[in-house]
Design an enzyme around this catalytic site. Structure first.
Site, PDB file in Angstrom:
ATOM      1  N   LYS A 225     -12.055  -0.693   8.613  1.00  0.00           N
ATOM      2  CA  LYS A 225     -11.455  -1.521   9.636  1.00  0.00           C
ATOM      3  C   LYS A 225     -12.273  -0.777  11.011  1.00  0.00           C
ATOM      4  O   LYS A 225     -12.951  -1.753  11.436  1.00  0.00           O
ATOM      5  CB  LYS A 225      -9.810  -1.401   9.648  1.00  0.00           C
ATOM      6  CG  LYS A 225      -9.436  -1.076   8.332  1.00  0.00           C
ATOM      7  CD  LYS A 225      -9.035  -2.611   7.710  1.00  0.00           C
ATOM      8  CE  LYS A 225      -8.211  -2.387   6.435  1.00  0.00           C
ATOM      9  NZ  LYS A 225      -8.314  -3.353   5.641  1.00  0.00           N
TER      10      LYS A 225
ATOM     11  N   ASP B 203      -1.298   7.428   6.019  1.00  0.00           N
ATOM     12  CA  ASP B 203      -2.260   6.510   5.968  1.00  0.00           C
ATOM     13  C   ASP B 203      -2.464   5.509   6.987  1.00  0.00           C
ATOM     14  O   ASP B 203      -1.524   4.626   7.125  1.00  0.00           O
ATOM     15  CB  ASP B 203      -1.877   5.811   4.694  1.00  0.00           C
ATOM     16  CG  ASP B 203      -2.890   4.806   4.254  1.00  0.00           C
ATOM     17  OD1 ASP B 203      -3.892   4.598   4.839  1.00  0.00           O
ATOM     18  OD2 ASP B 203      -2.657   3.625   3.397  1.00  0.00           O
TER      19      ASP B 203
ATOM     20  N   TRP C 296       0.810  -1.079   0.166  1.00  0.00           N
ATOM     21  CA  TRP C 296      -0.001   0.014  -0.097  1.00  0.00           C
ATOM     22  C   TRP C 296       0.951   1.366  -0.168  1.00  0.00           C
ATOM     23  O   TRP C 296       0.646   2.297  -0.726  1.00  0.00           O
ATOM     24  CB  TRP C 296      -0.954   0.022   1.156  1.00  0.00           C
ATOM     25  CG  TRP C 296      -1.817  -1.101   1.040  1.00  0.00           C
ATOM     26  CD1 TRP C 296      -1.997  -2.113   1.701  1.00  0.00           C
ATOM     27  CD2 TRP C 296      -2.876  -1.294  -0.048  1.00  0.00           C
ATOM     28  NE1 TRP C 296      -2.994  -3.206   1.255  1.00  0.00           N
ATOM     29  CE2 TRP C 296      -3.602  -2.501   0.207  1.00  0.00           C
ATOM     30  CE3 TRP C 296      -3.514  -0.593  -0.938  1.00  0.00           C
ATOM     31  CZ2 TRP C 296      -4.727  -3.086  -0.539  1.00  0.00           C
ATOM     32  CZ3 TRP C 296      -4.350  -0.828  -1.916  1.00  0.00           C
ATOM     33  CH2 TRP C 296      -5.219  -2.202  -1.460  1.00  0.00           C
TER      34      TRP C 296
END
Lengths: 356, 356
Positions: free
Chosen positions: B191, B167, B100
Site C-alpha cells: 500500500k 496489523d 483480516w
C-alpha cells in the site's frame, strides 16, 4: 559487455530485462505499471496461469502434481517440508552434501526426527556420497541436487521406494529431470526461474494431508494449492519476470536444448581448468556441477591478481565462496557461451603473462 | 491520465516507476540489472541499510526496536506473531474488526489460546467496537488499524498495559503514530511502502525470546533480526522499490505532511458523498477510514452505470469489495488530489445527468 558469473541472484536474459523494464512503466496496455496493478485483475491472473502452465510444460509435470508459487525462498521450504510431510514419531532421511543440505536437515530436526544417510562434510563437501541406504520406513528422503557453494551436482536421482524430496534451487530447468521420480521439488527462483522473491514448489498431491499436524494457512501446501498461488497477495513483479524468463526458455527450445548448451559451457571451462597449469578444480571429477564451477590456483598468491585481471575484462562474480576459496564461475541458463569464452581467454592470457 | 483507486497492490509515485524501470536495465552504474545483482554486493547492502534507516527515520522508531524486512505478507505474520509471542498456556486478546482481523485470530488459534475482546461482525464490520476490556494477563493485544474492505480505521491506539500488536498493512505511513505505544507493528508493503512481495515488521526487542517455542529459523524474528533482513536471499527488487518510495515520502516532507494531504483528500471525498443525494457512506462516521472510502448509491440500479461512467474517465479500481458492494475509493499516499477531484467531478456530473 559485462560477463555476470554471479551465484545468484544471477543473470537473466537481456530481453527479459527490457520487457520487465517496460512493464514497470506500463503493463500490457493497461495504462498502469505492473507495480500498481491488483493481483485480482484478469490481466494478472493470466500471468499466474501462464507461469504455472509454462513450468508444467517445460518440466513435463505429470498429472497428479500441483505447482505453487510461494515466497520465502528455499529456506522457508526447509521448514515447510517437514511441517507438511513428517508426522509425529516418523523419521525423515537426509543426504548431507553441503551447507544448504545441512541447513535443511537442521530445520527438519526442529519439527521431527531426522536420519542422516550420508555426509561428505569431513571432505569439505568435495564429493557426493554414493553408498548409502535409505531406510524403507523413512517419511521421505531429502537431498540437494546441486551444491552451489562446493560445485557438486547429483545427476542421478537416488533409487528408493521412499518419497523423494529435492531442493533444486540451483539447477532446476538446467537439465531434464523426470518429475515423476519425485514427490516434491522446490526451488528459490533466483537462478534459472526468475528474480529473487519467488519460490516454486512442485508437489505430488497424494502425499499431502497425512502429517496430522495443524498448520498455519501460509505454511500449509494444501491451502496454497487451493488458493491457486494467491491465497494472499503474491509477489506480483517476481512472478511476471519469471513468466517472461520461462517464455524465453521455451523460445530457446526448452530444457533439453538449454541442457545441451549448459553441457557445452561446462565442458569448455572444465577442459581449460584441467589443461591450464595455473588452475585446478576442487571437486571429485564425476560430481562436477554444470551450474557452479569451482576452481583454485596452484599458486594461491596469484588468485588476487587473477581476480583483478578478470574484472578488468568485465568478468564479475567469480570470487569463490569463503568456505572453498579461489573461484566459482556460475553458469546458469542465461549466461551466454561468449561469456564462458571470455573467461577461458582470460585464463589463457593470464597463463601466457605468467609463463615468463 | 489514469486515476488508480485500487485497494492494493496500488498506485506508487510516477517517479518511482521511472527510477525502478531504469534500474531493471541498469542499477546504480554497476553495468548490471537490479534483477541480476547479488544481495551480498555492497551496493545492495546499502539499499537494505537505507530502507531500514528511512523506515526508522520516517516513523521515528525509538531505540530498543528492530526493523526487519520479510516475505509472505501480513498473512504470514498472522502465524508468526503468535508463534513468537504466545507461550503455551497463555492467552492472546484480539479485536475483531473485519475479515483480516478475523483471519489473524483464526491463525493465532492454531498456535494457542485466543480471547476476542469485541467484534462488529454482526453489523458487517461497519464500526469499530469501543467498549471492551483487555484482560491484564493477555500475552498481547492484537488489532488491525485500518480495515481495507469495510473502510473503517482505528485512529487512537487502545490504552492498555498489555503489549500491543498492530496489523498496519493498509494505513502505515499514512499518518503519524507513536511507535512506542506498540510492541510489534507489521505491514505488507503493497500500500504505502512499496510493491507486493515485501513485509515490514517493527518489533520491540525486549518482547522476544519469551515464548519458549523452538521455531524454524525463517519463522523466528530473532533470527531474522540477527540476519540483518538477509538471513536468506531477500526480495531484492521489492526492497529497492520500497527504498525509492520511502525517499519520495521523505522528499514530500515525511509522514506529518502526507497525513495533511491524506486528510484533505478524504475530507473532500466524504464531503461529496454526504452532499450528493445519489450516494451514501457505508460506515459509522467517526470510524471512517482515510485510506479506503466505501460508499454505495441510494438507488443500487445506478451503480453499474456509475462504474462505467467513471471508467470512461479513466477512474479505475473503485468497485467495492463483494462483501460490502457499491464502491471503494482507496486513496493511498501516492494518489494525487487531482485524482480525488476527478472522482468528485464524475459524481457531480453523474448527479447532473440523473437530475432530470
Amino acid at each position: 559487455m559485462t560477463h555476470n558469473f554471479g551465484a545468484g541472484p544471477c543473470i537473466l536474459p537481456q530481453e527479459v530485462f527490457k520487457q520487465a523494464s517496460q512493464a514497470v512503466l506500463e503493463f500490457n496496455g493497461t495504462g498502469l505499471s505492473i507495480l500498481e496493478i491488483s493481483h485480482r485483475t484478469p490481466e494478472f491472473e493470466q500471468v499466474v496461469d501462464e507461469t504455472i502452465r509454462l513450468i508444467k510444460e517445460l518440466m513435463n509435470v505429470p498429472e497428479g502434481y500441483s505447482v505453487v508459487l510461494l515466497q520465502g525462498g528455499a529456506s522457508m521450504q526447509f521448514s515447510m517440508v517437514p511441517m507438511n510431510l513428517l508426522a509425529d514419531g516418523q523419521t525423515a532421511s537426509y543426504l548431507d552434501t553441503g551447507v544448504w543440505a545441512s541447513k535443511a536437515l537442521k530445520e527438519a530436526k526442529i519439527v521431527g526426527n531426522v536420519n542422516i544417510v550420508a555426509s561428505s562434510k569431513e571432505a569439505n563437501y568435495t564429493y557426493i556420497p554414493k553408498d548409502f541406504t535409505i531406510p524403507a520406513d523413512s517419511a521421505y528422503f531429502h537431498y540437494t541436487s546441486n551444491n552451489t557453494i562446493y560445485g557438486t551436482e547429483l545427476f542421478e536421482t537416488p533409487h528408493t521406494e521412499v518419497p523423494v524430496v529435492c531442493d533444486m534451487s540451483s539447477d532446476i530447468m538446467s537439465r531434464v529431470v523426470n518429475v515423476a521420480d519425485f514427490s516434491l521439488i522446490y526451488a528459490g527462483a533466483q537462478k534459472n526461474i526468475g528474480p529473487a522473491g519467488l519460490t516454486v514448489v512442485i508437489v505430488k498431491d497424494s502425499i499431502l494431508g497425512k502429517s496430522g499436524r495443524k498448520l498455519g494457512s501460509m505454511l500449509d501446501y494444501q491451502v496454497q494449492i487451493e488458493g491457486g498461488s494467491m491465497y494472499n497477495t503474491p509477489p506480483v513483479f517476481a512472478i511476471y519476470v519469471a513468466m517472461l524468463n520461462l517464455r524465453w526458455l521455451k523460445s530457446k527450445g526448452g530444457i533439453a536444448d538449454i541442457e545441451r548448451e549448459n553441457l557445452a559451457k561446462a565442458e569448455a571451462l572444465y577442459k581449460e581448468i584441467d589443461r591450464n597449469p595455473l588452475f585446478k578444480g576442487t571437486c571429485n571429477v564425476e560430481d562436477r556441477s554444470r551450474m557452479n564451477i569451482c576452481f583454485v590456483m596452484e599458486n594461491p598468491e596469484l588468485e588476487k591478481p587473477f581476480l583483478k585481471f578478470a574484472e578488468d575484462r568485465e568478468i564479475i562474480g567469480i570470487k569463490g565462496h569463503r568456505s572453498v576459496g579461489g573461484f566459482r564461475a556460475s553458469m546458469y541458463n542465461a549466461l551466454p557461451i561468449t561469456s564462458v569464452h571470455a573467461l577461458i581467454d582470460a585464463m589463457q592470457d593470464f597463463e601466457e603473462k605468467h609463463r615468463n
